[in-house]
Write a protein that holds these residues in place. Structure first.
Motif, PDB file in Angstrom:
ATOM      1  N   ALA A   4      32.139  51.600  70.838  1.00  0.00           N
ATOM      2  CA  ALA A   4      33.122  51.681  69.749  1.00  0.00           C
ATOM      3  C   ALA A   4      33.885  50.366  69.678  1.00  0.00           C
ATOM      4  O   ALA A   4      34.154  49.743  70.712  1.00  0.00           O
ATOM      5  CB  ALA A   4      34.087  52.835  69.987  1.00  0.00           C
ATOM      6  N   TRP A   5      34.217  49.945  68.474  1.00  0.00           N
ATOM      7  CA  TRP A   5      35.121  48.808  68.281  1.00  0.00           C
ATOM      8  C   TRP A   5      36.437  49.364  67.770  1.00  0.00           C
ATOM      9  O   TRP A   5      36.458  50.204  66.853  1.00  0.00           O
ATOM     10  CB  TRP A   5      34.561  47.834  67.237  1.00  0.00           C
ATOM     11  CG  TRP A   5      33.341  47.075  67.670  1.00  0.00           C
ATOM     12  CD1 TRP A   5      32.766  47.075  68.903  1.00  0.00           C
ATOM     13  CD2 TRP A   5      32.532  46.209  66.851  1.00  0.00           C
ATOM     14  NE1 TRP A   5      31.640  46.277  68.902  1.00  0.00           N
ATOM     15  CE2 TRP A   5      31.481  45.728  67.665  1.00  0.00           C
ATOM     16  CE3 TRP A   5      32.588  45.803  65.520  1.00  0.00           C
ATOM     17  CZ2 TRP A   5      30.503  44.859  67.190  1.00  0.00           C
ATOM     18  CZ3 TRP A   5      31.612  44.936  65.039  1.00  0.00           C
ATOM     19  CH2 TRP A   5      30.584  44.464  65.875  1.00  0.00           C
ATOM     20  N   VAL A   6      37.537  48.896  68.365  1.00  0.00           N
ATOM     21  CA  VAL A   6      38.869  49.319  67.908  1.00  0.00           C
ATOM     22  C   VAL A   6      39.693  48.086  67.534  1.00  0.00           C
ATOM     23  O   VAL A   6      39.511  47.010  68.110  1.00  0.00           O
ATOM     24  CB  VAL A   6      39.599  50.169  68.978  1.00  0.00           C
ATOM     25  CG1 VAL A   6      38.832  51.451  69.265  1.00  0.00           C
ATOM     26  CG2 VAL A   6      39.850  49.392  70.269  1.00  0.00           C
ATOM     27  N   PHE A   7      40.590  48.274  66.577  1.00  0.00           N
ATOM     28  CA  PHE A   7      41.305  47.141  65.984  1.00  0.00           C
ATOM     29  C   PHE A   7      42.814  47.365  66.016  1.00  0.00           C
ATOM     30  O   PHE A   7      43.299  48.362  65.483  1.00  0.00           O
ATOM     31  CB  PHE A   7      40.831  46.931  64.538  1.00  0.00           C
ATOM     32  CG  PHE A   7      39.347  46.719  64.444  1.00  0.00           C
ATOM     33  CD1 PHE A   7      38.809  45.453  64.567  1.00  0.00           C
ATOM     34  CD2 PHE A   7      38.490  47.800  64.273  1.00  0.00           C
ATOM     35  CE1 PHE A   7      37.429  45.262  64.515  1.00  0.00           C
ATOM     36  CE2 PHE A   7      37.116  47.626  64.226  1.00  0.00           C
ATOM     37  CZ  PHE A   7      36.581  46.345  64.343  1.00  0.00           C
ATOM     38  N   PRO A   8      43.559  46.438  66.631  1.00  0.00           N
ATOM     39  CA  PRO A   8      45.011  46.604  66.719  1.00  0.00           C
ATOM     40  C   PRO A   8      45.710  46.350  65.391  1.00  0.00           C
ATOM     41  O   PRO A   8      45.157  45.686  64.501  1.00  0.00           O
ATOM     42  CB  PRO A   8      45.427  45.552  67.758  1.00  0.00           C
ATOM     43  CG  PRO A   8      44.383  44.485  67.658  1.00  0.00           C
ATOM     44  CD  PRO A   8      43.107  45.198  67.294  1.00  0.00           C
ATOM     45  N   GLY A   9      46.922  46.853  65.264  1.00  0.00           N
ATOM     46  CA  GLY A   9      47.723  46.662  64.063  1.00  0.00           C
ATOM     47  C   GLY A   9      48.961  45.829  64.329  1.00  0.00           C
ATOM     48  O   GLY A   9      49.027  45.086  65.314  1.00  0.00           O
ATOM     49  N   GLN A  10      49.929  45.975  63.444  1.00  0.00           N
ATOM     50  CA  GLN A  10      51.169  45.192  63.511  1.00  0.00           C
ATOM     51  C   GLN A  10      51.834  45.358  64.876  1.00  0.00           C
ATOM     52  O   GLN A  10      51.938  46.462  65.393  1.00  0.00           O
ATOM     53  CB  GLN A  10      52.114  45.671  62.407  1.00  0.00           C
ATOM     54  CG  GLN A  10      53.138  44.644  62.006  1.00  0.00           C
ATOM     55  CD  GLN A  10      53.774  44.967  60.655  1.00  0.00           C
ATOM     56  OE1 GLN A  10      53.225  45.718  59.871  1.00  0.00           O
ATOM     57  NE2 GLN A  10      54.922  44.397  60.398  1.00  0.00           N
TER      58      GLN A  10
END
Length: 290
Positions: A4-10
């Protein structure tokens, strides 16, 4: 082995992020395309003042552009992914990774989202660490105008709402730490309803395709590849809670054995390591990490 690829936010943004990516042909092209769409340079913002970069108006497009370039570089190197998810703004990067929309469509949405969110004043957000969840849930149910905005883990959440309601909750719930976030409004709460209505107009016009891999959405952590479902979930995202704790718990259920955090920082990687000890976690945020 499923990845899985996960993407951080602000909140994950950092001065200097993405600068090395401009040395690659992919990165150079993306930064130029972004400048045409935004009317300002992501590279300049990423190399500039920390306070400026932390403004919602700049943070969100900068993170999306940097994360999109990292996605393109991973794919260029033949990396495969089986599932994607993103935290708040990171959901846009996840949808780009799943090829639900192209880079420009995503950036136009993020640009508008950042504008509307930065205009939403009058709310307050506070991160709470180590608390009694039953006590917290009871307080949220009893106090009007405050909601659970980010359910990040068993022991880390963000509450959002009117300043009075947030302060009242903080005085009633015993926590180890409570940190007020430097944001302009009460994100992921009903206080964003007006902004969400305006945003929906642009979102409805945007061209979405079926996802190439399943996406776990913030407002509904069940996997979907449906363009209609994913767009509908994104419509709810501005006023809805970020159900990150449930997204993490879904990873082993989806037979994920490896997670790659794509973007600056290691916040999500740290949360996943604690929530899913049997999942191998790594991150890529710069060219060195390749």
């Amino acid at each position: 082995m499923k990845t899985a690829w996960v993407f951080p936010g602000q909140g994950s943004q950092a001065v200097g992020m993405g600068v090395d990516l401009a040395t690659t042909p992919i990165g150079k092209d993306r930064f130029e395309e972004a400048k045409d769409i935004l009317g300002w340079s992501v590279l300049d913002r990423c190399q500039g003042d920390e306070t400026e970069l932390a403004k919602t108006l700049y943070t969100q497009p900068c993170l999306y552009v940097v994360e999109s370039i990292l996605i393109d570089l991973l794919k260029d190197k033949g990396q495969k992914v089986d599932l994607v998810a993103g935290h708040s703004l990171g959901e846009y990067s996840a949808l780009y990774a799943a090829e639900v929309f192209d880079f420009a469509t995503g950036l136009r949405l993020v640009k508008r989202r950042s504008e509307l969110m930065s205009e939403s004043a009058g709310g307050k957000m506070v991160a709470l660490m180590k608390f009694d969840r039953c006590q917290l849930e009871e307080a949220i149910a009893a106090i009007p105008d405050v909601v659970l905005a980010n359910d990040n883990s068993d022991q880390q959440v963000v509450i959002s709402g009117s300043p009075e309601a947030v302060d009242q909750l903080c005085s009633q719930v015993k926590t180890k730490r409570a940190i007020e976030l430097k944001v302009s409004g009460a994100f992921h709460s009903p206080m964003m309803a007006q902004a969400a209505v305006k945003f929906k107009e642009l979102l409805e016009e945007a061209d979405f395709s079926e996802a190439k891999v399943p996406v776990l959405s913030n407002v509904d952590p069940t996997p979907s590849t449906s363009a209609t479902v994913l767009k509908d979930r994104l419509t709810q995202q501005m006023t809805g809670s970020v159900r990150w704790r449930e997204i993490m718990l879904a990873l082993p259920q989806q037979e994920i054995t490896q997670v790659l955090e794509v973007g600056p920082g290691k916040v999500l990687a740290g949360l996943i390591k604690r929530a899913c000890p049997n999942v191998e976690v790594s991150n890529v945020g710069s060219l060195n990490d390749f």
